[in-house]
Design a protein around this motif. Structure first.
Motif, short mmCIF file in Angstrom:
data_model
loop_
_atom_site.label_atom_id
_atom_site.label_comp_id
_atom_site.label_asym_id
_atom_site.label_seq_id
_atom_site.Cartn_x
_atom_site.Cartn_y
_atom_site.Cartn_z
N GLU A 53 8.68 -4.02 -9.76
CA GLU A 53 8.78 -5.29 -10.47
C GLU A 53 8.05 -5.27 -11.81
O GLU A 53 8.52 -5.86 -12.78
CB GLU A 53 8.20 -6.42 -9.60
N SER A 54 6.89 -4.61 -11.84
CA SER A 54 6.00 -4.71 -13.01
C SER A 54 5.95 -3.45 -13.87
O SER A 54 5.57 -3.51 -15.05
CB SER A 54 4.58 -5.02 -12.54
N GLY A 55 6.29 -2.31 -13.26
CA GLY A 55 6.14 -1.04 -13.97
C GLY A 55 4.76 -0.44 -13.83
O GLY A 55 4.51 0.67 -14.33
N ASP A 56 3.86 -1.12 -13.16
CA ASP A 56 2.48 -0.63 -12.97
C ASP A 56 2.24 -0.26 -11.51
O ASP A 56 2.61 -1.01 -10.60
CB ASP A 56 1.46 -1.70 -13.38
N ALA A 57 1.57 0.87 -11.29
CA ALA A 57 1.20 1.30 -9.94
C ALA A 57 -0.25 0.92 -9.68
O ALA A 57 -1.16 1.49 -10.28
CB ALA A 57 1.39 2.81 -9.80
N VAL A 77 3.08 -10.90 -3.15
CA VAL A 77 2.31 -11.54 -2.09
C VAL A 77 3.19 -12.52 -1.30
O VAL A 77 3.12 -12.58 -0.06
CB VAL A 77 1.07 -12.25 -2.66
N ASN A 78 4.03 -13.27 -1.98
CA ASN A 78 4.93 -14.17 -1.27
C ASN A 78 5.92 -13.40 -0.41
O ASN A 78 6.30 -13.84 0.69
CB ASN A 78 5.68 -15.06 -2.26
N ARG A 79 6.34 -12.24 -0.90
CA ARG A 79 7.22 -11.36 -0.10
C ARG A 79 6.51 -10.93 1.18
O ARG A 79 7.09 -10.95 2.27
CB ARG A 79 7.60 -10.14 -0.93
N ALA A 135 -5.60 -14.84 -9.09
CA ALA A 135 -5.99 -15.25 -10.44
C ALA A 135 -4.91 -16.11 -11.10
O ALA A 135 -5.18 -16.80 -12.11
CB ALA A 135 -6.27 -14.02 -11.30
N GLY A 136 -3.69 -16.07 -10.56
CA GLY A 136 -2.62 -16.92 -11.04
C GLY A 136 -2.05 -16.51 -12.39
O GLY A 136 -1.43 -17.34 -13.08
N GLN A 137 -2.22 -15.24 -12.76
CA GLN A 137 -1.77 -14.81 -14.09
C GLN A 137 -0.78 -13.65 -14.05
O GLN A 137 -0.53 -13.02 -15.07
CB GLN A 137 -3.01 -14.41 -14.93
N ASP A 138 -0.22 -13.37 -12.88
CA ASP A 138 0.69 -12.23 -12.75
C ASP A 138 1.84 -12.63 -11.82
O ASP A 138 1.69 -12.68 -10.60
CB ASP A 138 -0.07 -11.02 -12.19
N GLU A 139 2.98 -12.94 -12.42
CA GLU A 139 4.12 -13.40 -11.62
C GLU A 139 4.63 -12.32 -10.67
O GLU A 139 5.08 -12.62 -9.56
CB GLU A 139 5.26 -13.83 -12.55
N CYS A 140 4.54 -11.05 -11.09
CA CYS A 140 4.98 -9.96 -10.22
C CYS A 140 4.09 -9.86 -8.98
O CYS A 140 4.58 -9.63 -7.86
CB CYS A 140 4.96 -8.63 -10.98
N SER A 187 4.50 -2.96 4.92
CA SER A 187 3.37 -2.02 4.99
C SER A 187 2.69 -1.99 3.62
O SER A 187 3.26 -2.41 2.60
CB SER A 187 3.86 -0.62 5.35
N GLY A 188 1.47 -1.48 3.58
CA GLY A 188 0.74 -1.37 2.32
C GLY A 188 1.52 -0.62 1.24
O GLY A 188 1.73 -1.13 0.13
N PRO A 189 1.98 0.62 1.53
CA PRO A 189 2.74 1.37 0.53
C PRO A 189 4.02 0.66 0.09
O PRO A 189 4.40 0.73 -1.08
CB PRO A 189 3.05 2.69 1.24
N ALA A 190 4.70 -0.02 1.02
CA ALA A 190 5.94 -0.72 0.67
C ALA A 190 5.66 -1.86 -0.30
O ALA A 190 6.42 -2.08 -1.26
CB ALA A 190 6.61 -1.25 1.93
N LEU A 191 4.58 -2.59 -0.09
CA LEU A 191 4.23 -3.69 -0.98
C LEU A 191 3.80 -3.18 -2.35
O LEU A 191 4.16 -3.78 -3.38
CB LEU A 191 3.12 -4.54 -0.35
N GLU A 192 3.06 -2.08 -2.36
CA GLU A 192 2.65 -1.48 -3.63
C GLU A 192 3.87 -0.99 -4.42
O GLU A 192 3.94 -1.13 -5.65
CB GLU A 192 1.67 -0.34 -3.38
N LYS A 193 4.83 -0.39 -3.72
CA LYS A 193 6.04 0.09 -4.38
C LYS A 193 6.87 -1.06 -4.92
O LYS A 193 7.44 -0.98 -6.02
CB LYS A 193 6.87 0.92 -3.38
N TYR A 194 6.95 -2.14 -4.18
CA TYR A 194 7.68 -3.33 -4.65
C TYR A 194 7.05 -3.84 -5.94
O TYR A 194 7.77 -4.13 -6.92
CB TYR A 194 7.64 -4.42 -3.58
#
Length: 300
Positions: free
Chosen positions: A198-202, A224-226, A214-219, A187-194
């Motif tokens: 991973e990154s510390g940013d909401a 997205v792959n998840r 953009a290919g510049q954020d591994e998190c 779900s949208g909220p689940a992906l945002e929480k993941y």
């Protein structure tokens, strides 16, 4: 007589009147749900809305359909699985008919989405599609099944509820009480929480996708792959059981274009057909109108 429908959302209640022959909109109006004021208040808001629309349309409904969060349990007539929790355990069909003094039909909002898109939306481009599955991927994950242009509700009223199949054993706790449900993973909220974990940013999901592209954020790429991997895995299970002729994706997650390209390839990876998958997977045509249109179609 025209067709009347109501979409009973968590924040707004919408009513539509459709011309029965053309299915064109005659009247349309919204009022706030104000669910925090309780179940009886919601019934009052529904009556108020119907009075407003009746005056504008110059007629009163003789029957009306409702798209509801959750479903009415066939055995008891009581509502269940509603995220507007004050509705749970309530005899809503009985109460609505007593309040409005007309016949009422109820269907889950995902079922109404699937019915409207089949009859009035993207399904018109696939007239031979006898079995249509409507997917909701947004704040929650759900779905509706339509066969020969009729909603399939099932023995317990839960047909199409793929969002509460377990996808990750021991995963994140879902509101339903199980862990690792499809909804708790993609779900949208689940992906945002993941991503936040991973990154510390909401950040919002659309920004996560932009960062990935953009290919510049591994998190972001992991998030997205998840999504894509679990989307393919979860949807393939559905396809293996139902093998629909058409799949329509609604909800905010369904706006991500990768779902229809890379996501389609992930379905092929998991579907039980030697990697062959040809079913059209489409965006909806009706936007946020599908629920209320589907409600009106319950009497068509």
């Amino acid at each position: 007589m025209n067709l009347w429908g109501i979409d009973l959302g968590g924040t707004k209640i919408e009513c539509v009147v459709l011309d029965k022959s053309s299915l064109q909109v005659v009247q349309r109006q919204r009022v706030p749900t104000e669910a925090s004021l309780g179940y009886q208040h919601i019934l009052g808001q529904i009556k108020k809305l119907i009075d407003i629309v009746s005056e504008r349309a110059g007629e009163r409904p003789t029957a009306i359909g409702f798209a509801t969060p959750g479903v009415s349990e066939p055995a008891t007539g009581l509502m269940k699985n509603c995220n507007t929790t004050c509705m749970n355990g309530q005899p809503m069909l009985q109460d609505l008919e007593a309040t409005l003094q007309i016949p009422v039909r109820l269907a889950n909002d995902a079922n109404c989405f699937a019915l409207a898109e089949t009859r009035m939306g993207v399904g018109r481009d696939y007239p031979d599609a006898a079995v249509v599955f409507g997917v909701i991927m947004g704040t929650g994950v759900g779905g509706g099944l339509v066969v020969n242009k009729q909603i399939i509700k099932g023995q317990h009223g839960i047909a199409g509820e793929w969002g509460h199949n377990v996808l990750e054993e021991g995963g994140v706790l879902c509101y339903c009480g199980r862990r690792g449900c499809v909804e708790a993973v993609i779900s949208g909220p689940a992906l945002e929480k993941y991503y936040e974990n991973e990154s510390g940013d909401a950040v919002k999901l659309n920004e996560i996708v932009e960062k990935h592209l953009a290919g510049q954020d591994e998190c972001a790429t992991r998030a997205v792959n998840r999504l894509l991997e679990n989307y393919g895995k979860a949807l393939s299970t559905l396809i293996n059981i139902i093998d629909p002729d058409l799949i329509i994706i609604g909800g905010g997650v369904g706006n991500i274009d990768l779902i229809y390209s890379e996501g389609y390839e992930r379905i092929k990876k998991y579907v039980f057909n030697s990697g062959i998958f040809t079913t059209p997977v489409c965006k909806p045509a009706l936007g946020d109108s599908a629920g209320v249109f589907g409600a009106a179609l319950l009497w068509e």
